[in-house]
Design an enzyme around this catalytic site. Structure first.
Site, PDB file in Angstrom:
ATOM      1  CB  VAL A  88      -1.061  -0.035   1.234  1.00 34.84           C
ATOM      2  CG1 VAL A  88      -1.653   1.544   1.374  1.00 34.84           C
ATOM      3  CG2 VAL A  88      -1.805  -1.100   1.107  1.00 34.84           C
ATOM      4  N   GLY A  89       0.590   2.058  -0.966  1.00 40.03           N
ATOM      5  CA  GLY A  89       1.097   3.674  -0.564  1.00 40.03           C
ATOM      6  C   GLY A  89       2.563   3.629  -1.214  1.00 40.03           C
ATOM      7  CB  ALA A  96      -5.584   2.756  -9.473  1.00 39.90           C
ATOM      8  CG  ASP A 138      -1.898   5.115 -10.649  1.00 39.44           C
ATOM      9  OD1 ASP A 138      -1.021   5.637 -11.317  1.00 39.44           O
ATOM     10  OD2 ASP A 138      -1.418   5.113  -9.319  1.00 39.44           O
TER      11      ASP A 138
HETATM   12  O1  PMV Z   1       3.654   7.337  -7.175  1.00 39.30           O
HETATM   13  P1  PMV Z   1       2.488   7.234  -7.953  1.00 39.30           P
HETATM   14  O2  PMV Z   1       1.950   5.996  -8.649  1.00 39.30           O
HETATM   15  O3  PMV Z   1       1.412   8.027  -7.466  1.00 39.30           O
HETATM   16  O4  PMV Z   1       2.683   8.201  -9.216  1.00 39.30           O
HETATM   17  C1  PMV Z   1       3.162   9.489  -9.482  1.00 39.30           C
HETATM   18  C2  PMV Z   1       3.219  10.087 -10.828  1.00 39.30           C
HETATM   19  C3  PMV Z   1       3.606  11.463 -10.900  1.00 39.30           C
HETATM   20  O5  PMV Z   1       3.783  11.754 -12.475  1.00 39.30           O
HETATM   21  C4  PMV Z   1       4.696  11.784 -10.224  1.00 39.30           C
HETATM   22  C5  PMV Z   1       2.125  12.127 -10.548  1.00 39.30           C
HETATM   23  C6  PMV Z   1       1.127  11.830 -11.467  1.00 39.30           C
HETATM   24  O6  PMV Z   1      -0.046  12.299 -10.995  1.00 39.30           O
HETATM   25  O7  PMV Z   1       1.194  11.396 -12.623  1.00 39.30           O
END
Ligand code: PMV
Length: 304
Positions: A88-89, A96, A138
């Site tokens: 998670v996270g 998603a 996502d």
């Molecule tokens: O870490 P994640 O899966 O939330 O990916 C963030 C991707 C970014 O390009 C940094 C932000 C975005 O919303 O696209």
């Protein structure tokens, strides 16, 4: 009872640049969140986080999905049980995956007739509601599966080499890291604007490499992408340790995946060296997950 599952994702190229309209290449991976659902008298949501009714603190995504689906069709009660392969996270798209799998489970259980595009859009709406802001990436990749060029939403050939994910187990806030890049871009536009546009170009060059299955070249460009993400200030000592450990053990390429600052890195490998690369990541202090790309987006696993 219906069981639906949806995958997590990695970025081959393009995180952060995609925030500024540049292209990215994302890949659904065979780490899935499964949602088992059946109709009942009241709402019960069960996961490793606990057993609750509608509860926006413990189960914000599933609670938001139920409330939103109630606007489409009457849902008196439903019992939902979640299990997941995704940490998670950590930037692998766990929120998603649970959102999309829950939408599809309720869609089937209550006969809402939502198409895949509807599920992706609704998933994005839910993520925005819960998180305040969210990119559609996502939820789109988790719904459709496969390798996808963003924002074009173009499906590329499936990536058929090994994929090893390294988790630093350090928390990172996407919102904070996106804000940091915005600040750097504001301070040094002449440097950071072209840097982000170079990352975008990598996705365009990478598109042909993916379709030609030229994983050695993709790996080389992933290494360059990592350097640029580091230059944009979203690296961390832990991420670089895992990236270099993977490369030293023969990974074709390795980079941050997702927001950076902590969270996960990803390495492409020859399938034969998967285990060696994973061991090197563990030795360098991370958790390693050996996985592969998947064409399967949100899927109805069983219905009884
Ligand atoms: O870490 P994640 O899966 O939330 O990916 C963030 C991707 C970014 O390009 C940094 C932000 C975005 O919303 O696209």
């Amino acid at each position: 009872m219906v069981t639906c599952s949806a995958p997590g994702k990695i970025y081959i190229f393009g995180e952060h640049a995609v925030v500024y309209g540049e292209s990215a290449i994302c890949c659904a991976v065979d780490l899935r969140t499964r949602v088992h659902a059946y109709t009942s008298e009241s709402v019960v949501i069960e996961s490793v986080l606990g057993k609750t009714v509608i509860d926006f603190d413990t189960h914000p995504y599933v609670s938001a999905v139920i409330e939103r689906m109630r606007e489409i069709i009457p849902i008196k009660g439903v019992n939902i049980k979640i299990d997941s392969d995704l940490p998670v996270g950590s930037g692998l798209g766990s929120s998603a995956a649970v959102t999309v799998a829950t939408i599809q489970a309720l869609n089937h259980l209550f006969g809402c007739k939502l198409a895949l595009e509807d599920i992706a859009n609704l998933g994005h709406e839910i993520e925005r509601k819960v998180q305040g802001a969210a990119s559609p990436t996502d939820t789109y990749v988790s719904t459709m599966g496969g390798v996808v060029m963003i924002p074009e939403r173009r499906k590329l050939k499936l990536i058929e080499c090994g994929i090893v994910i390294g988790d630093t187990r350090t928390f990172s806030s996407t919102r904070e890291l996106v804000a940091n890049v915005a600040k750097l871009r504001g301070s040094y536009p002449e440097i950071i604007v072209p840097l982000l546009s170079t990352i975008g170009k990598m996705s365009h060059i990478g598109e042909e490499m993916v379709n030609k299955k030229d994983y050695a070249s993709i790996g080389n460009l992933m290494n360059v992408n990592h350097g640029l993400l580091d230059a944009a200030g979203v690296g961390s000592p832990e991420l670089s340790l895992l990236v270099y450990a993977a490369r030293l053990k023969g990974a074709l390429g390795a980079k941050i995946t997702g927001a950076g600052g902590g969270g996960c890195m990803v390495a492409l490998t020859d399938v034969a060296s998967n285990r060696d690369v994973a061991d090197a990541i563990i030795e360098a202090g991370g958790d390693a997950i050996i996985t592969k790309a998947t064409e399967h987006g949100v899927t109805v696993e069983s219905e009884i």
